[in-house]
Write a protein that holds these residues in place. Sequence first.
Motif, PDB file in Angstrom:
ATOM      1  N   TYR A   1       0.840  -1.203   0.000  1.00 14.17           N
ATOM      2  CA  TYR A   1       0.000   0.000   0.000  1.00 14.17           C
ATOM      3  C   TYR A   1       0.874   1.252   0.000  1.00 14.17           C
ATOM      4  O   TYR A   1       0.650   2.203  -0.760  1.00 14.17           O
ATOM      5  N   ALA A   2       1.909   1.255   0.848  1.00 18.03           N
ATOM      6  CA  ALA A   2       2.790   2.417   0.942  1.00 18.03           C
ATOM      7  C   ALA A   2       3.525   2.671  -0.367  1.00 18.03           C
ATOM      8  O   ALA A   2       3.729   3.836  -0.751  1.00 18.03           O
ATOM      9  N   ARG A   3       3.921   1.600  -1.065  1.00 12.59           N
ATOM     10  CA  ARG A   3       4.604   1.797  -2.346  1.00 12.59           C
ATOM     11  C   ARG A   3       3.695   2.479  -3.360  1.00 12.59           C
ATOM     12  O   ARG A   3       4.140   3.288  -4.177  1.00 12.59           O
ATOM     13  N   VAL A   4       2.416   2.161  -3.303  1.00 14.30           N
ATOM     14  CA  VAL A   4       1.450   2.818  -4.188  1.00 14.30           C
ATOM     15  C   VAL A   4       1.225   4.265  -3.753  1.00 14.30           C
ATOM     16  O   VAL A   4       1.276   5.197  -4.561  1.00 14.30           O
ATOM     17  N   ALA A   5       0.996   4.470  -2.465  1.00 16.40           N
ATOM     18  CA  ALA A   5       0.672   5.800  -1.944  1.00 16.40           C
ATOM     19  C   ALA A   5       1.846   6.764  -2.033  1.00 16.40           C
ATOM     20  O   ALA A   5       1.647   7.976  -2.221  1.00 16.40           O
ATOM     21  N   ASN A   6       3.068   6.254  -1.905  1.00 14.14           N
ATOM     22  CA  ASN A   6       4.239   7.122  -1.817  1.00 14.14           C
ATOM     23  C   ASN A   6       4.974   7.303  -3.137  1.00 14.14           C
ATOM     24  O   ASN A   6       6.045   7.914  -3.168  1.00 14.14           O
ATOM     25  N   GLN A   7       4.407   6.783  -4.216  1.00 13.01           N
ATOM     26  CA  GLN A   7       5.058   6.993  -5.497  1.00 13.01           C
ATOM     27  C   GLN A   7       4.950   8.466  -5.910  1.00 13.01           C
ATOM     28  O   GLN A   7       4.146   9.224  -5.359  1.00 13.01           O
ATOM     29  N   THR A   8       5.764   8.878  -6.858  1.00 10.27           N
ATOM     30  CA  THR A   8       5.773  10.270  -7.307  1.00 10.27           C
ATOM     31  C   THR A   8       4.691  10.478  -8.361  1.00 10.27           C
ATOM     32  O   THR A   8       4.653   9.773  -9.373  1.00 10.27           O
ATOM     33  N   PHE A   9       3.817  11.433  -8.088  1.00  9.19           N
ATOM     34  CA  PHE A   9       2.774  11.784  -9.051  1.00  9.19           C
ATOM     35  C   PHE A   9       3.098  13.157  -9.633  1.00  9.19           C
ATOM     36  O   PHE A   9       3.554  14.053  -8.925  1.00  9.19           O
ATOM     37  N   ARG A  10       2.843  13.323 -10.910  1.00  3.43           N
ATOM     38  CA  ARG A  10       3.169  14.573 -11.586  1.00  3.43           C
ATOM     39  C   ARG A  10       1.943  15.479 -11.668  1.00  3.43           C
ATOM     40  O   ARG A  10       0.839  15.019 -11.917  1.00  3.43           O
ATOM     41  N   GLY A  11       2.175  16.756 -11.461  1.00  6.96           N
ATOM     42  CA  GLY A  11       1.101  17.738 -11.542  1.00  6.96           C
ATOM     43  C   GLY A  11       1.623  19.103 -11.154  1.00  6.96           C
ATOM     44  O   GLY A  11       2.582  19.214 -10.382  1.00  6.96           O
ATOM     45  N   GLU A  12       0.991  20.146 -11.665  1.00  7.30           N
ATOM     46  CA  GLU A  12       1.446  21.503 -11.370  1.00  7.30           C
ATOM     47  C   GLU A  12       1.189  21.889  -9.918  1.00  7.30           C
ATOM     48  O   GLU A  12       1.944  22.657  -9.324  1.00  7.30           O
ATOM     49  N   THR A  13       0.123  21.356  -9.346  1.00  3.32           N
ATOM     50  CA  THR A  13      -0.264  21.749  -7.995  1.00  3.32           C
ATOM     51  C   THR A  13      -0.336  20.535  -7.070  1.00  3.32           C
ATOM     52  O   THR A  13      -0.417  19.389  -7.527  1.00  3.32           O
ATOM     53  N   TRP A  14      -0.335  20.822  -5.779  1.00  7.72           N
ATOM     54  CA  TRP A  14      -0.496  19.763  -4.783  1.00  7.72           C
ATOM     55  C   TRP A  14      -1.808  19.016  -5.016  1.00  7.72           C
ATOM     56  O   TRP A  14      -1.841  17.782  -4.968  1.00  7.72           O
ATOM     57  N   ALA A  15      -2.865  19.747  -5.285  1.00 10.66           N
ATOM     58  CA  ALA A  15      -4.179  19.122  -5.471  1.00 10.66           C
ATOM     59  C   ALA A  15      -4.190  18.181  -6.675  1.00 10.66           C
ATOM     60  O   ALA A  15      -4.771  17.089  -6.617  1.00 10.66           O
ATOM     61  N   GLN A  16      -3.550  18.567  -7.762  1.00 11.06           N
ATOM     62  CA  GLN A  16      -3.522  17.707  -8.946  1.00 11.06           C
ATOM     63  C   GLN A  16      -2.790  16.400  -8.657  1.00 11.06           C
ATOM     64  O   GLN A  16      -3.205  15.328  -9.121  1.00 11.06           O
ATOM     65  N   ARG A  17      -1.725  16.490  -7.889  1.00 12.20           N
ATOM     66  CA  ARG A  17      -0.979  15.276  -7.532  1.00 12.20           C
ATOM     67  C   ARG A  17      -1.788  14.395  -6.584  1.00 12.20           C
ATOM     68  O   ARG A  17      -1.784  13.163  -6.703  1.00 12.20           O
ATOM     69  N   GLU A  18      -2.511  15.031  -5.666  1.00  7.77           N
ATOM     70  CA  GLU A  18      -3.264  14.255  -4.678  1.00  7.77           C
ATOM     71  C   GLU A  18      -4.472  13.545  -5.275  1.00  7.77           C
ATOM     72  O   GLU A  18      -4.849  12.464  -4.828  1.00  7.77           O
ATOM     73  N   VAL A  19      -5.088  14.139  -6.271  1.00  7.81           N
ATOM     74  CA  VAL A  19      -6.194  13.461  -6.958  1.00  7.81           C
ATOM     75  C   VAL A  19      -5.701  12.131  -7.526  1.00  7.81           C
ATOM     76  O   VAL A  19      -6.372  11.091  -7.403  1.00  7.81           O
ATOM     77  N   GLN A  20      -4.521  12.149  -8.124  1.00  9.35           N
ATOM     78  CA  GLN A  20      -3.953  10.919  -8.684  1.00  9.35           C
ATOM     79  C   GLN A  20      -3.608   9.918  -7.575  1.00  9.35           C
ATOM     80  O   GLN A  20      -3.816   8.712  -7.732  1.00  9.35           O
ATOM     81  N   ARG A  21      -3.081  10.435  -6.469  1.00  7.76           N
ATOM     82  CA  ARG A  21      -2.706   9.557  -5.353  1.00  7.76           C
ATOM     83  C   ARG A  21      -3.935   8.846  -4.785  1.00  7.76           C
ATOM     84  O   ARG A  21      -3.914   7.641  -4.525  1.00  7.76           O
ATOM     85  N   VAL A  22      -5.005   9.603  -4.579  1.00  3.89           N
ATOM     86  CA  VAL A  22      -6.230   9.019  -4.028  1.00  3.89           C
ATOM     87  C   VAL A  22      -6.769   7.940  -4.963  1.00  3.89           C
ATOM     88  O   VAL A  22      -7.149   6.850  -4.514  1.00  3.89           O
TER      89      VAL A  22
END
Length: 213
Positions: A82-103
């Motif tokens: 789970y942590a490997r999935v949650a802690n991977q690097t997501f690309r996006g201009e803003t924190w919110a854009q990255r977090e949408v992908q993480r969720v």
Amino acid sequence: MSTATPLKAEQADIVSAPTLRGRRTREKLIDAARGALIEGAGAAEITDIAKRASVSAGLAYHHFGSKDGLVAAVVEDFYDRYARVANQTFRGETWAQREVQRVRAVVRFFLEEPFTRTLFGPLGRSSSVMQAESACMAMLIERGACNIAQGQMDGDLPRQADPHIAAAFVLGGLRQCMSLALFKAANPDVDQLAHAIWVLIAQSVGLREGSKS
């Protein structure tokens, strides 16, 4: 001249562990325990698990100490993945854009991982499992707090919120949302569920209006 008899494979495992053979044995036992727990709705005997892994029960006790130790190792393995999935690097201009992908990635992991229903259901009531989960969640909260702090530095989140409390709230809420969703529907839709959870997360952490997501 030595008269010692050659060690059997299982005995060699015990003497030389941790070795490559020992690590593979541990992995086989964890995989076997996961399968047994899923099939048994959270119940499994160590003799059955050892038989599935094609090793002796004694070797299972050697590696994990007890059935509770083996079950805890299965829980830790689940949270490692789970942590490997949650802690991977997501690309996006803003924190919110990255977090949408993480969720979305985390929701997909929970829905596609067969052990989720067992862990979040009958197995989760065991005191040893709750203890193992608590330790795993503590590490996730530490990483989550750093992520919340980054959102605050980026200006997407209000600075008055304590990052650790916010991370604990988000992760605990996410677990409960997934538990409810999994037991309400056989096959929840990933996108719909991820969107619903993201809306709740965004509101709970005070995502500023105008932040792109």
